[in-house]
Design an enzyme around this catalytic site. Structure first.
Site, short mmCIF file in Angstrom:
data_model
loop_
_atom_site.label_atom_id
_atom_site.label_comp_id
_atom_site.label_asym_id
_atom_site.label_seq_id
_atom_site.Cartn_x
_atom_site.Cartn_y
_atom_site.Cartn_z
N GLU A 1 27.51 29.88 43.79
CA GLU A 1 27.42 30.52 42.47
C GLU A 1 26.19 30.03 41.71
OE1 GLU A 1 31.20 29.57 40.79
OE2 GLU A 1 32.29 30.89 42.17
N HIS B 1 28.28 47.32 56.44
CA HIS B 1 28.93 48.09 55.37
C HIS B 1 30.24 47.43 54.90
CE1 HIS B 1 26.26 51.62 56.08
NE2 HIS B 1 26.34 51.21 57.35
N SER C 1 39.72 25.20 39.14
CA SER C 1 40.40 25.90 38.06
C SER C 1 41.06 24.90 37.13
CB SER C 1 41.44 26.86 38.62
OG SER C 1 42.22 27.43 37.59
N LYS D 1 43.01 24.89 43.53
CA LYS D 1 41.98 25.90 43.76
C LYS D 1 40.61 25.24 43.88
CE LYS D 1 40.87 30.57 42.18
NZ LYS D 1 39.44 30.59 42.51
#
Length: 463
Positions: free
Chosen positions: A329, A186, A316, A322
């Site tokens: 993805e 959860h 980025s 980054k």
């Protein structure tokens, strides 16, 4: 542009002089200027296999001269070798039986085969319908080519890519089987397991989908050839179907059978719905694995950060330093596309009317696209992400030490209620479990140390 004049039953039409197709292909080019999605190369190659094997069978049955069968085989081999790709221009969005692509193949084979005969000094010429399409109809050839293409695509591309990813996960599972970490259910802290055990769940997913895919292909191995127009086999020899399928098995070094009911084979494509369902299951598993990886690798300082993955490129255009989980993805986007393809295939397959389903090209296109995307993305995810997956021991140990769910191991010794008191007190006062257990007076330090062993909690049934 230079043209030549070709003829069909509707009359004359101009065809580019440097192209090998004929009148019916040209009419399709002009009548369906829809989209950029071309008939998959795998379907064209499936047709080439079929046409070569049909010619062989027709020759053996005494229905086609050997020199014509040889010419058809020569042209079909050139198609399979990729030499003639530019001569198959048709889009997916054409007649739903795939008739124009069948004729495209017939016309190209007739042209190339006739040129070959001329080079051999023969005056014989091939006719696209009477020779190349002998004993056949678009209604049985297209689903046959579609099934050949689908079986070969899954076996030669999807399953090997799946095996490579599965093998990498097995290596990681074995390498990290002693690294104890906190589990999560959860999205909340749960009891411990090892990193190897966590990865073993991913590995088993791929084992199961591998088996489901292989099992489902048994139905796709049924070929419609021999059914001709509506499934009766009109204009085909009674032994034609079996002999063509035998030749296809030899040509592809694969196992196919003649569909026992040709009426079903022309109007229903539930076999591909079933197999694509296994591809969708694979996509679902890959979605889960990739999401787990990017959650576990999130950070580097403000996320979970229990694992590290390769930094493949800057993440980025505005935030220096980054790095993003781009392989995860990519494969999750592929998964959504496959799920969308599954909806298209299921709906298209439901649209058989009487003796024919006329959504065949869109079924083939989506099925083969799913195969291509899954194969490519699994290899990329494997090579550029999973192989470089490493544990972050400091983070893993920190979370394990701080977790309140280790208290679960106390249940057999002090009961659920007392264990809950320790956990609640620790949470409210920002204490460790040990500190809370001692403060509440429920356990001594010695008892706590005896009862709480995170590694033992990962093997509760060990003797």
């Amino acid at each position: 542009m230079d043209y030549r004049i070709e003829k069909d039953t509707l009359g004359e039409i101009k065809v580019p002089a440097d192209k090998y197709w004929g009148a019916q292909t040209q009419r399709s080019v002009q009548n369906f200027p829809i989209g950029n999605e071309k008939m998959p190369r795998e379907v064209i190659q499936g047709f080439a296999v079929l046409k070569k094997c049909a010619a062989k069978a027709n020759n053996e049955l005494g229905l086609l001269e050997k020199e014509k069968a040889d010419a058809i085989a020569h042209a079909a081999d050139r198609i399979r070798n990729g030499e003639l790709d530019e001569h198959f221009p048709l889009v997916v969005w054409q007649t739903g039986s795939g008739t124009q692509s069948n004729m495209n193949v017939n016309e190209v084979i007739a042209y190339v085969g006739s040129e070959w005969l001329k080079e051999q000094g023969s005056e014989t010429r091939l006719h696209p319908n009477d020779d190349v399409n002998k004993s056949q109809s678009s209604n049985d050839t297209y689903p046959t080519a579609m099934h050949i293409a689908s079986v070969l695509k899954v076996e030669k591309e999807v399953l090997p890519s799946l095996d490579r990813l599965k093998s990498t996960l097995k290596e990681k599972m074995d390498a990290y089987n002693e690294i104890v970490k906190i589990g999560r259910t959860h999205l909340q802290d749960a009891t411990p397991l090892t990193l190897g055990q966590e990865i073993s769940g991913w590995h088993r997913m791929l084992e199961k989908t591998n088996d489901m895919l292989k099992d489902s292909l048994s139905y796709v191995r049924e070929l419609a050839i021999g059914g001709t127009a509506v499934g009766t086999g009109l204009n085909a020899h009674q032994d034609f179907s079996e002999q063509v399928v035998e030749a296809i098995c030899d040509e592809t070094e694969n196992a196919f059978i003649s569909a026992p009911n040709k009426f079903h084979a022309l109007t229903s494509h539930d076999e591909l719905v079933h197999t694509h369902g296994a591809l969708k299951a694979l996509a679902g598993d890959l979605m889960k694995i990739a999401n787990d990886v990017r959650w576990l690798a999130s950070g580097p300082r403000c996320g979970i950060g229990e694992i590290t993955i390769p930094a493949n490129e800057p993440g980025s255009s505005i935030m220096p330093g980054k790095v993003n989980p781009t392989q995860a993805e990519a494969i999750t986007m592929v998964s959504t596309q496959v799920m969308g393809n599954d909806a298209t295939i299921g709906f298209a397959a439901s649209q058989g009317n009487f003796e024919l389903n006329v959504y065949k090209p869109v079924i083939a296109y989506n099925f083969l696209q799913s195969c291509q995307l899954l194969s490519d993305s699994m290899d990329s995810f494997n090579d550029r992400c999973v192989k470089g997956l490493e544990p972050n021991h400091d983070k893993i140990n920190q979370y394990l030490k701080d977790s309140l769910m280790l208290v679960t191991a106390l249940n057999p010794h002090i009961g659920y209620e007392n264990a809950a008191k320790i956990a609640k007190n620790a949470f409210e006062k920002d204490l460790t479990l040990k500190e809370s257990a001692i403060e509440t007076g429920i356990l001594t330090e010695e008892q706590f140390e005896e009862y709480i062993d995170p590694k033992a909690m990962t093997k509760p049934n060990a003797k």
